[in-house]
Design a protein around this motif. Structure first.
Motif, mmCIF file in Angstrom:
data_model
loop_
_atom_site.group_PDB
_atom_site.id
_atom_site.type_symbol
_atom_site.label_atom_id
_atom_site.label_comp_id
_atom_site.label_asym_id
_atom_site.label_seq_id
_atom_site.Cartn_x
_atom_site.Cartn_y
_atom_site.Cartn_z
ATOM 1 N N UNK A 1 0.840 -1.190 0.000
ATOM 2 C CA UNK A 1 0.000 0.000 0.000
ATOM 3 C C UNK A 1 0.878 1.245 0.000
ATOM 4 N N UNK A 2 0.400 2.349 -0.560
ATOM 5 C CA UNK A 2 1.189 3.588 -0.498
ATOM 6 C C UNK A 2 1.396 4.035 0.942
ATOM 7 N N UNK A 3 2.522 4.681 1.194
ATOM 8 C CA UNK A 3 2.870 5.077 2.556
ATOM 9 C C UNK A 3 1.857 6.066 3.148
ATOM 10 N N UNK A 4 1.196 6.829 2.305
ATOM 11 C CA UNK A 4 0.207 7.771 2.826
ATOM 12 C C UNK A 4 -0.960 7.054 3.510
ATOM 13 N N UNK A 5 -1.150 5.775 3.181
ATOM 14 C CA UNK A 5 -2.241 5.024 3.802
ATOM 15 C C UNK A 5 -2.020 4.882 5.303
ATOM 16 N N UNK A 6 -0.748 4.829 5.738
ATOM 17 C CA UNK A 6 -0.458 4.731 7.171
ATOM 18 C C UNK A 6 -0.923 5.991 7.894
ATOM 19 N N UNK A 7 -0.627 7.150 7.313
ATOM 20 C CA UNK A 7 -1.041 8.411 7.933
ATOM 21 C C UNK A 7 -2.564 8.516 7.997
ATOM 22 N N UNK A 8 -3.224 8.108 6.922
ATOM 23 C CA UNK A 8 -4.688 8.152 6.902
ATOM 24 C C UNK A 8 -5.262 7.199 7.945
ATOM 25 N N UNK A 9 -4.661 6.022 8.071
ATOM 26 C CA UNK A 9 -5.136 5.040 9.051
ATOM 27 C C UNK A 9 -5.035 5.586 10.471
ATOM 28 N N UNK A 10 -3.893 6.162 10.822
ATOM 29 C CA UNK A 10 -3.725 6.664 12.182
ATOM 30 C C UNK A 10 -4.612 7.885 12.442
ATOM 31 N N UNK A 11 -4.830 8.711 11.427
ATOM 32 C CA UNK A 11 -5.758 9.828 11.581
ATOM 33 C C UNK A 11 -7.179 9.324 11.810
ATOM 34 N N UNK A 12 -7.555 8.269 11.084
ATOM 35 C CA UNK A 12 -8.891 7.695 11.269
ATOM 36 C C UNK A 12 -9.036 7.075 12.651
ATOM 37 N N UNK A 13 -7.970 6.442 13.140
ATOM 38 C CA UNK A 13 -8.016 5.858 14.487
ATOM 39 C C UNK A 13 -8.223 6.948 15.538
ATOM 40 N N UNK A 14 -7.514 8.053 15.388
ATOM 41 C CA UNK A 14 -7.662 9.163 16.339
ATOM 42 C C UNK A 14 -9.087 9.717 16.296
ATOM 43 N N UNK A 15 -9.630 9.896 15.089
ATOM 44 C CA UNK A 15 -10.988 10.437 14.945
ATOM 45 C C UNK A 15 -12.054 9.464 15.448
ATOM 46 N N UNK B 1 -9.307 0.230 5.908
ATOM 47 C CA UNK B 1 -7.858 0.245 5.729
ATOM 48 C C UNK B 1 -7.198 -0.929 6.452
ATOM 49 N N UNK B 2 -7.743 -1.308 7.607
ATOM 50 C CA UNK B 2 -7.204 -2.472 8.324
ATOM 51 C C UNK B 2 -7.374 -3.740 7.488
ATOM 52 N N UNK B 3 -8.515 -3.847 6.802
ATOM 53 C CA UNK B 3 -8.728 -4.993 5.923
ATOM 54 C C UNK B 3 -7.719 -4.998 4.780
ATOM 55 N N UNK B 4 -7.415 -3.819 4.241
ATOM 56 C CA UNK B 4 -6.410 -3.730 3.180
ATOM 57 C C UNK B 4 -5.042 -4.154 3.689
ATOM 58 N N UNK B 5 -4.692 -3.729 4.907
ATOM 59 C CA UNK B 5 -3.411 -4.141 5.479
ATOM 60 C C UNK B 5 -3.406 -5.632 5.830
ATOM 61 N N UNK B 6 -4.566 -6.191 6.141
ATOM 62 C CA UNK B 6 -4.637 -7.631 6.359
ATOM 63 C C UNK B 6 -4.308 -8.380 5.069
ATOM 64 N N UNK B 7 -4.760 -7.850 3.941
ATOM 65 C CA UNK B 7 -4.446 -8.492 2.655
ATOM 66 C C UNK B 7 -2.952 -8.421 2.362
ATOM 67 N N UNK B 8 -2.332 -7.294 2.672
ATOM 68 C CA UNK B 8 -0.881 -7.230 2.504
ATOM 69 C C UNK B 8 -0.176 -8.116 3.534
ATOM 70 N N UNK B 9 -0.804 -8.294 4.700
ATOM 71 C CA UNK B 9 -0.234 -9.220 5.693
ATOM 72 C C UNK B 9 -0.204 -10.645 5.174
ATOM 73 N N UNK B 10 -1.268 -11.062 4.477
ATOM 74 C CA UNK B 10 -1.252 -12.383 3.855
ATOM 75 C C UNK B 10 -0.173 -12.465 2.779
ATOM 76 N N UNK B 11 0.037 -11.361 2.052
ATOM 77 C CA UNK B 11 1.108 -11.334 1.056
ATOM 78 C C UNK B 11 2.469 -11.512 1.727
#
Length: 333
Positions: free
Chosen positions: A230-244, A262-272
């Motif tokens: 995933x693009x690195x900006x997804x991490x920033x968006x994820x943490x901003x969403x967690x805070x909100x 986004x957690x589901x998307x990172x789960x897919x990369x986790x399987x990768x």
């Protein structure tokens, strides 16, 4: 005369191909519309049909171009609107037509690869799979958010509607639940809806790509899914969403929806990551099978896989593993 005949034959051939593509587009749109409309039947099989409703449009989009999916989706939308009204047609567009058209467009999107070698497959750089995953999350979030907003314009109304729906469902099954359990169900309902939407869109797209590839209509090489990032900006968006998510009110509900997507998307990369780190294992199939079985049996295990995908994005586990297994450079002569 020969040149005129050749030009005429080519024009006829192009016209026949266009007519065939239009017929395929309309057939796919009709199939998708019928599958979507099965919700009105109330039959149990309609749930599976609704889940697979984007599949025909995705198949024609990947096999005959995104414009074909748009034509078939447009015709199906008109049919849905004529039979069931405007609200159903809007839902059909959001859930089926827009994702099928745009995702097919992205999958077939490519640009010249400046560092390409002699292999023709390397001459083009295709749209990254990780960014396609982000678009899947975007579509799933739009659909989930729109569904929630039809229940009310504020958090209290949405939660009240969800609670009423759970109570009616529980009463229909004959079960009795206490207030705390109902509160938990109301809390996890939007999260579960988002995760399901991401998973279903991903499965439909994968199935459509497999069907197109098997039929020889997929006009791009099959991607290496183990290298999906995933693009690195997804991490920033994820943490901003967690805070909100702790802000309260409607913002918190929408942030929780985005966080789960986004957690589901990172789960897919986790399987990768797992598929990459187990490449050298002799019992690789057994280990991977056990992991998938645990995730299927215990939903919380998906969080651990998502954390693995997130950790790989930060620390580069796959890159380090592949670098350690690469052969040493040849000695200079």
């Amino acid at each position: 005369m020969v040149g005129v005949e050749e030009t005429s034959n080519r024009s006829k051939g192009a016209g026949q191909l266009m007519i065939a593509a239009m017929a395929i587009a309309l057939a796919a749109g009709l199939a998708s519309a019928l599958m979507f409309a099965s919700i009105t039947s109330g039959a149990a099989i309609s749930l599976l049909l609704i889940i697979l409703a984007p599949l025909p449009l995705m198949v024609v989009g990947l096999g005959w171009g995104a414009a074909t999916a748009a034509i078939g989706g447009g015709a199906a939308t008109v049919l849905i609107a004529a039979l069931f009204g405007l609200p159903y047609s809007i839902a059909f567009v959001l859930v089926n037509v827009l994702p099928a058209w745009w995702l097919a467009h992205l999958i077939l999107l490519a640009r010249p690869h400046h560092n390409a070698a002699g292999d023709p497959d390397d001459a083009l750089e295709w749209y990254p799979v990780g960014r396609i995953l982000i678009w899947i999350v975007i579509f799933a979030t739009i659909v989930t958010a729109a569904t929630l907003l039809t229940m009310g314009g504020d958090a209290a109304t949405i939660q009240k509607t969800l609670r009423t729906g759970w109570v009616e469902l529980v009463e229909a099954t004959g079960l009795v639940l206490n207030d705390s359990t109902l509160d938990a169900l109301v809390l996890i309902a939007p999260i579960g809806a988002e995760i399901t939407a991401v998973a279903m869109l991903t499965i439909n797209l994968w199935l459509a790509a497999k069907i197109a590839a098997t039929s020889g209509r997929l006009h791009r090489p099959w991607p290496d899914l183990k290298s999906t990032t995933l693009p690195m900006t997804a991490i920033a968006v994820l943490f901003a969403a967690i805070v909100c998510s702790f802000a309260g009110g409607l913002l918190a509900i929408m942030a929780q929806v985005l966080t789960s997507g986004l957690s589901m998307a990172y789960a897919m990369t986790g399987f990768a990551v797992l598929h990459t780190l187990t490449l050298a294992m002799k019992s690789r199939a057994l280990w991977l099978g056990c992991v998938y079985a645990v995730v299927a049996g215990f939903a919380w295990a998906l969080l651990a896989i998502a954390l693995l995908g997130l950790a790989d994005a930060v620390f580069g586990f796959r890159e380090r593993y592949l670098r350690s297994r690469s052969p040493p450079p040849l000695p200079k002569s």
